[in-house]
Write an enzyme that holds these catalytic residues in place. Structure first.
Site, PDB file in Angstrom:
ATOM      1  N   CYS A 153       0.804  -1.222   0.000  1.00 56.29           N
ATOM      2  CA  CYS A 153       0.000   0.000   0.000  1.00 56.29           C
ATOM      3  C   CYS A 153       0.834   1.267   0.000  1.00 56.29           C
ATOM      4  O   CYS A 153       0.280   2.371  -0.098  1.00 56.29           O
ATOM      5  CB  CYS A 153      -0.926  -0.006   1.215  1.00 56.29           C
ATOM      6  SG  CYS A 153      -1.789  -1.566   1.452  1.00 56.29           S
ATOM      7  N   HIS A 293      -2.556   8.003   5.944  1.00 53.81           N
ATOM      8  CA  HIS A 293      -2.790   6.667   5.403  1.00 53.81           C
ATOM      9  C   HIS A 293      -4.249   6.290   5.662  1.00 53.81           C
ATOM     10  O   HIS A 293      -4.935   5.829   4.767  1.00 53.81           O
ATOM     11  CB  HIS A 293      -1.830   5.675   6.053  1.00 53.81           C
ATOM     12  CG  HIS A 293      -1.871   4.315   5.446  1.00 53.81           C
ATOM     13  ND1 HIS A 293      -1.645   4.093   4.104  1.00 53.81           N
ATOM     14  CD2 HIS A 293      -2.114   3.089   5.994  1.00 53.81           C
ATOM     15  CE1 HIS A 293      -1.742   2.795   3.847  1.00 53.81           C
ATOM     16  NE2 HIS A 293      -2.031   2.171   4.971  1.00 53.81           N
ATOM     17  N   GLU A 304      -1.303   5.308  13.574  1.00 50.07           N
ATOM     18  CA  GLU A 304      -0.915   6.501  12.831  1.00 50.07           C
ATOM     19  C   GLU A 304      -1.076   7.745  13.701  1.00 50.07           C
ATOM     20  O   GLU A 304      -0.210   8.635  13.706  1.00 50.07           O
ATOM     21  CB  GLU A 304      -1.741   6.640  11.548  1.00 50.07           C
ATOM     22  CG  GLU A 304      -1.282   7.806  10.690  1.00 50.07           C
ATOM     23  CD  GLU A 304      -1.879   7.810   9.296  1.00 50.07           C
ATOM     24  OE1 GLU A 304      -1.372   8.555   8.436  1.00 50.07           O
ATOM     25  OE2 GLU A 304      -2.867   7.071   9.055  1.00 50.07           O
ATOM     26  N   LYS A 325      -9.259   8.135   1.587  1.00 46.79           N
ATOM     27  CA  LYS A 325      -9.789   6.771   1.498  1.00 46.79           C
ATOM     28  C   LYS A 325     -11.239   6.691   1.960  1.00 46.79           C
ATOM     29  O   LYS A 325     -11.941   5.735   1.651  1.00 46.79           O
ATOM     30  CB  LYS A 325      -8.924   5.805   2.315  1.00 46.79           C
ATOM     31  CG  LYS A 325      -7.536   5.571   1.737  1.00 46.79           C
ATOM     32  CD  LYS A 325      -6.750   4.567   2.564  1.00 46.79           C
ATOM     33  CE  LYS A 325      -5.348   4.326   2.018  1.00 46.79           C
ATOM     34  NZ  LYS A 325      -4.460   5.513   2.164  1.00 46.79           N
ATOM     35  N   HIS A 330      -9.461   2.215  -0.575  1.00 44.69           N
ATOM     36  CA  HIS A 330      -8.010   1.986  -0.566  1.00 44.69           C
ATOM     37  C   HIS A 330      -7.600   1.548  -1.965  1.00 44.69           C
ATOM     38  O   HIS A 330      -7.863   0.414  -2.377  1.00 44.69           O
ATOM     39  CB  HIS A 330      -7.676   0.912   0.462  1.00 44.69           C
ATOM     40  CG  HIS A 330      -6.221   0.867   0.827  1.00 44.69           C
ATOM     41  ND1 HIS A 330      -5.224   1.336  -0.002  1.00 44.69           N
ATOM     42  CD2 HIS A 330      -5.592   0.402   1.942  1.00 44.69           C
ATOM     43  CE1 HIS A 330      -4.054   1.167   0.577  1.00 44.69           C
ATOM     44  NE2 HIS A 330      -4.250   0.618   1.754  1.00 44.69           N
ATOM     45  N   PHE A 389       1.579  -3.586   3.836  1.00 40.18           N
ATOM     46  CA  PHE A 389       1.764  -4.944   4.355  1.00 40.18           C
ATOM     47  C   PHE A 389       3.256  -5.272   4.398  1.00 40.18           C
ATOM     48  O   PHE A 389       4.025  -4.866   3.525  1.00 40.18           O
ATOM     49  CB  PHE A 389       1.066  -5.961   3.451  1.00 40.18           C
ATOM     50  CG  PHE A 389      -0.409  -6.149   3.749  1.00 40.18           C
ATOM     51  CD1 PHE A 389      -1.071  -5.350   4.648  1.00 40.18           C
ATOM     52  CD2 PHE A 389      -1.122  -7.151   3.102  1.00 40.18           C
ATOM     53  CE1 PHE A 389      -2.417  -5.535   4.912  1.00 40.18           C
ATOM     54  CE2 PHE A 389      -2.473  -7.349   3.351  1.00 40.18           C
ATOM     55  CZ  PHE A 389      -3.123  -6.536   4.251  1.00 40.18           C
TER      56      PHE A 389
END
Length: 428
Positions: A153, A293, A304, A325, A330, A389
């Site tokens: 991502c 994010h 975060e 998002k 996403h 990831f």
């Protein structure tokens, strides 16, 4: 810049939708998802590839490459960049993605079981992860360094940092850079559902993506592409280009912890932010906006927030932070590039898009996440966070053109090969 997103098939349409708080999440149309726990996604809509490519090229390309080429064409037009196969143009390409040609892999697997002769001779060349970058290079006629990286991502924002590195190393004057992905398929959704990563708010798709909200239940899977023309400041000035922003610095770190879960302390994400600010010679108090994010997963949003507070201290309470998002889902390999586009256009227009569906803020996400409605404000310096990831943390620091005078550059003598401006690469 060029964009193909769940809320628009070009940059300005997408940006207008994000400022207006319009969601691109709906029921999946790409396949029958009635047997799955999650039946919603943020799909690119009304994209007709036959309007952009001839039949022969369509047979040889996957959707993630098609998205990248269309976005790159828009970016090149916006930048008045014409390469046309000139071997001396020193134009490179860096298009990243996260999951390669997943739809083609699934389709070929089904064809193989039905009749091996149905598998296309272009199957392998269409699904491999470097193909969007190569397709863009072929389409533009760019003979400089062509590269593709997969950082899950965080792939999209890494493309801009790699473009910056390539230019500052003297390997190119211009790099067409961004992220792309299109993997809304039955197997992908089955896998993500068994992980428990996706929102199951099927009855209200547009309210499903809820970053930083106490009632969030997972992310919404999306797709699309965002591509930039990145060039040295000297090169931009020489040809009279008008950059949107400057890529001032960035950093990568690794959690080295788990294949899908972030480190529970958030310390390595915080380290990426600190190092990015240091490379950009930027103090925490100079940052106006963070494009988060913000995935709408419980642990990621909290970590975060924790990382931002660790890095910015008291200045954190004065920051505007939002997550696109909440509207586009996403976009995986394109997510970080979309965030960079949001930051650049926030600088241009003096407005920060909202975080949609933030009705009940999580007490552990106690920052100003710009709920519901866009905020008018001057943005001169922005931070983009992207965490992938495997524990990959990528952070970029972006600035408005110095004095914003770069929007009105006049042509000058061409720069020497490999030269750079005083402040780093500019983005058109």
């Amino acid at each position: 810049m060029g964009a193909l997103t769940p809320v628009g098939n070009d940059r300005e349409t997408s940006w207008a939708a994000l400022l207006a708080g319009r969601s691109g999440v709906a029921e999946i149309s790409r396949f029958d998802a009635r047997d799955l726990p999650t039946r919603i996604a943020a799909e690119v809509k009304n994209f007709r590839p036959e309007e952009h490519f001839d039949r022969k090229r369509l047979r040889r390309s996957e959707r993630f490459s098609q998205y990248a080429v269309v976005a790159a064409r828009e970016a090149a037009r916006d930048a008045s960049l014409a390469v046309d196969g000139d071997p001396d143009a020193r134009v490179g390409v860096q298009i990243n993605n996260a999951v390669a040609g997943f739809p083609g892999i699934e389709a070929a697997t089904d064809q193989r079981h039905e009749d091996p002769r149905k598998v296309s001779p272009y199957f392998v060349s269409s699904v491999i992860p470097n193909m969007p970058a190569c397709e863009v290079a072929i389409d533009l006629g760019a003979h400089g360094p062509v590269n593709a990286s997969a950082l899950a991502c965080a792939s999209g924002i890494h493309a801009l940092l790699e473009a910056r590195r390539t230019i500052l190393a003297g390997e190119a004057d211009v790099v067409v850079a961004g992220g792309t992905d299109s993997a809304i398929t039955p197997v992908m959704f089955t896998g993500l559902s068994t992980m428990g990563a996706l929102s199951t708010r099927n009855d209200a798709p547009q309210r499903a993506s809820r970053p930083f909200d106490a009632e969030r239940d997972g992310f919404v899977f999306g797709e699309g592409a965002v591509v930039f023309v990145v060039e040295s400041a000297a090169h931009a000035a020489a040809r009279g280009a008008r950059p949107y922003m400057e890529i001032s610095g960035g950093a990568l770190t690794s959690d080295a912890f788990h294949v899908s879960a972030p480190h529970p302390s958030g310390e390595h994400a915080a380290t990426a932010m600190r190092r990015a600010l240091a490379t950009a010679h930027t103090a925490p108090g100079e940052v106006d906006y963070i494009c988060a994010h913000g995935t709408a997963t419980r642990i990621n949003d909290r970590l975060e927030t924790r990382a931002v507070r660790s890095v910015f201290g008291e200045a954190a309470d004065g920051l505007l932070i939002s997550s696109p998002k909440s509207m586009v889902g996403h976009m995986i390999g394109a997510a970080g590039a979309l965030s960079a586009m949001v930051a650049a256009l926030a600088m241009r227009d003096g407005a920060v898009p909202p975080t949609l569906n933030l009705d009940t803020p999580d007490p552990e996400c106690d920052l100003d996440h710009v709920p519901h409605t866009a905020r008018k404000t001057d943005v001169s310096t922005a931070v983009v966070n992207a965490f992938g990831f495997g524990g990959q943390n990528v952070v970029a620091v972006l600035r408005a053109p110095r004095g914003r005078a770069a929007r009105h550059l006049t042509p000058a003598s061409p720069p020497a090969r490999g030269t750079r401006g005083p402040h780093g690469p500019a983005v058109r």
